[in-house]
Write a protein that holds these residues in place. Structure first.
Motif: not given
Length: 339
Positions: A191-200, A207-213
Motif C-alpha cells: 500500500g501507499d501509506n508508507l510512501v507519503w513522499d513519493e515525488d522526492e 541504494i537509499y530508496v531500497e534501504a529506506e523502504l
C-alpha cells in the motif's frame, strides 16, 4: 599604405589586428606613425564584437584580448622609449597615454563581457538540462541544480558543457525510472501509506530508496506487533478483572431464606410450626480451603491444555492470561477478604 582590413559585419571569425606602433625621437619627434596607429586602434575597437555566442566566437574574443594586451604593452614600451630619447614630448606622451587607456578600457570591457556571456550561456544550458529531468518540476532545481553545475566544472567550450549536461541528465533520469519501478512494486505489496513522499523519494539514489523502504516496512511491522500485544494485554486485564469479580462474588456466604410467616387468628388456632433447621455453617477458613481446592483442580486441566499448544501466538495469549490470573489471585488472597 593600408592601415587595417576591416572584415564584413557577418565575418565574425576573422582575427582582428592593430598595426605595430613605430616611434623615433631625439629631442623632438623625428618620425612617427602615431596618427595612423590611433586610426588603426579606433577601427579595430569599433569592429570588436562584445557578444560572442559560439565556441569559435569565444575563441576569437579571447585572442582579441591577447591582441589588445599586446598593443597596450607596445604603447607603454613606445612611451618609455620616447622618454629616453626626449624629455619635451608632452603632447606625444599624452596621446600615447590616451591611446593606452583606450586600449586598456576596451580590453577590460571585453574580458568582462566574455565572462558575463559565458555565465549567461552556462546558466541557460543548465536550465535547459533541468527542464529535461523526469521528476516533479518543483524539485528539479532544488535537488539537481548543484549536480548539474558540478558536472560542467572546468568545462571551457559550449560543446563540452552540453555533452556533460546530457550525460548528467541521462544518468538522473535512469535512476528516477529505476526508483519509480521499485516504489510502485512496494506500493503494490504494502500500500501507499508508507510512501507519503513519493515525488522526492524517487530522486534519491537507488541504494537509499531500497534501504529506506525496508526500514519503513520494519518500523511499521514493529508498530503493528506492539499494538497487537498491547490489545491482547488489555483484553487479558479485562478478563482478569471479570474473573476476579466472579471469584469475589462466589466467595460470599449464601443468604439463608427467611422462614415463612404464620398468621394466627382467633378462629384458626393451628400449632406454630418450628422454623426449618439448617446445617451448621462451616468456618471461614474451612470454606476457603474447599474453594481453593476447587480452583486448583480446575486450573490443573488448563495446564494440560496449555502444554499441548504449538502456535507461538497462542502460547503468548495463554501467557498473558496466566499472568493476569496470577495477579488477580494474589489480590484476592491479600485484599479480597477485606473488601
Amino acid at each position: 599604405r593600408t592601415l587595417y582590413h576591416k572584415p564584413p559585419l557577418n565575418a565574425m571569425s576573422e582575427q582582428l589586428v592593430i598595426i605595430p606602433l613605430n616611434v623615433s625621437a631625439k629631442g623632438e619627434v623625428l618620425s612617427s606613425n602615431l596618427a595612423e596607429f590611433r586610426a588603426s586602434v579606433k577601427t579595430v575597437l569599433d569592429s570588436i564584437s562584445l557578444t560572442p555566442e559560439t565556441d569559435e566566437e569565444f575563441g576569437l574574443a579571447e585572442q582579441n584580448v591577447k591582441m589588445l594586451k599586446g598593443a597596450e604593452d607596445t604603447v607603454k614600451a613606445a612611451r618609455e622609449k620616447a622618454l629616453k630619447d626626449a624629455e619635451s614630448l608632452h603632447e606625444f606622451f599624452a596621446a600615447l597615454d590616451e591611446s593606452s587607456e583606450e586600449i586598456r578600457q576596451a580590453r577590460l570591457t571585453l574580458e568582462k563581457k566574455i565572462a558575463g556571456e559565458k555565465e549567461k550561456i552556462r546558466n541557460k544550458l543548465i536550465d535547459d538540462a533541468l527542464a529535461r529531468l523526469e521528476c516533479a518540476p518543483h524539485l528539479r532545481k532544488k535537488l539537481f541544480g548543484g549536480t548539474m553545475a558540478e558536472s560542467i566544472k572546468n568545462k571551457r567550450t559550449i560543446k563540452s558543457i552540453e555533452a556533460a549536461l546530457d550525460a548528467a541528465v541521462a544518468k538522473a533520469n535512469k535512476d528516477i525510472t529505476t526508483n519509480r519501478e521499485i516504489i510502485c512494486e512496494f506500493i503494490d505489496l504494502y500500500g501507499d501509506n508508507l510512501v507519503w513522499d513519493e515525488d522526492e523519494l524517487e530522486t534519491k539514489s537507488t541504494i537509499y530508496v531500497e534501504a529506506e523502504l525496508r526500514r519503513r516496512q520494519d518500523v511499521a511491522k514493529a508498530a503493528a506487533e506492539r499494538a497487537r500485544l498491547e490489545e491482547e494485554a488489555r483484553k487479558a486485564r479485562e478478563e482478569a478483572q471479570r474473573a476476579k469479580a466472579e471469584l469475589e462474588e462466589q466467595g460470599k456466604p449464601p443468604v439463608p431464606p427467611a422462614p415463612a410467616s404464620i398468621n394466627m387468628t382467633a378462629f384458626d388456632q393451628e400449632p406454630v410450626q418450628a422454623p426449618a433447621t439448617f446445617p451448621a455453617p462451616k468456618s471461614e477458613s474451612e470454606e476457603w480451603r474447599q474453594f481453593q481446592e476447587s480452583v486448583f483442580e480446575a486450573f490443573a486441566k488448563l495446564k494440560d491444555a496449555r502444554e499441548k499448544l504449538t502456535h507461538p501466538a497462542n502460547k503468548s495469549r495463554v501467557a498473558y492470561f496466566a499472568q493476569a490470573v496470577n495477579e488477580a489471585w494474589k489480590a484476592c488472597i491479600a485484599e479480597g477478604g477485606e473488601k
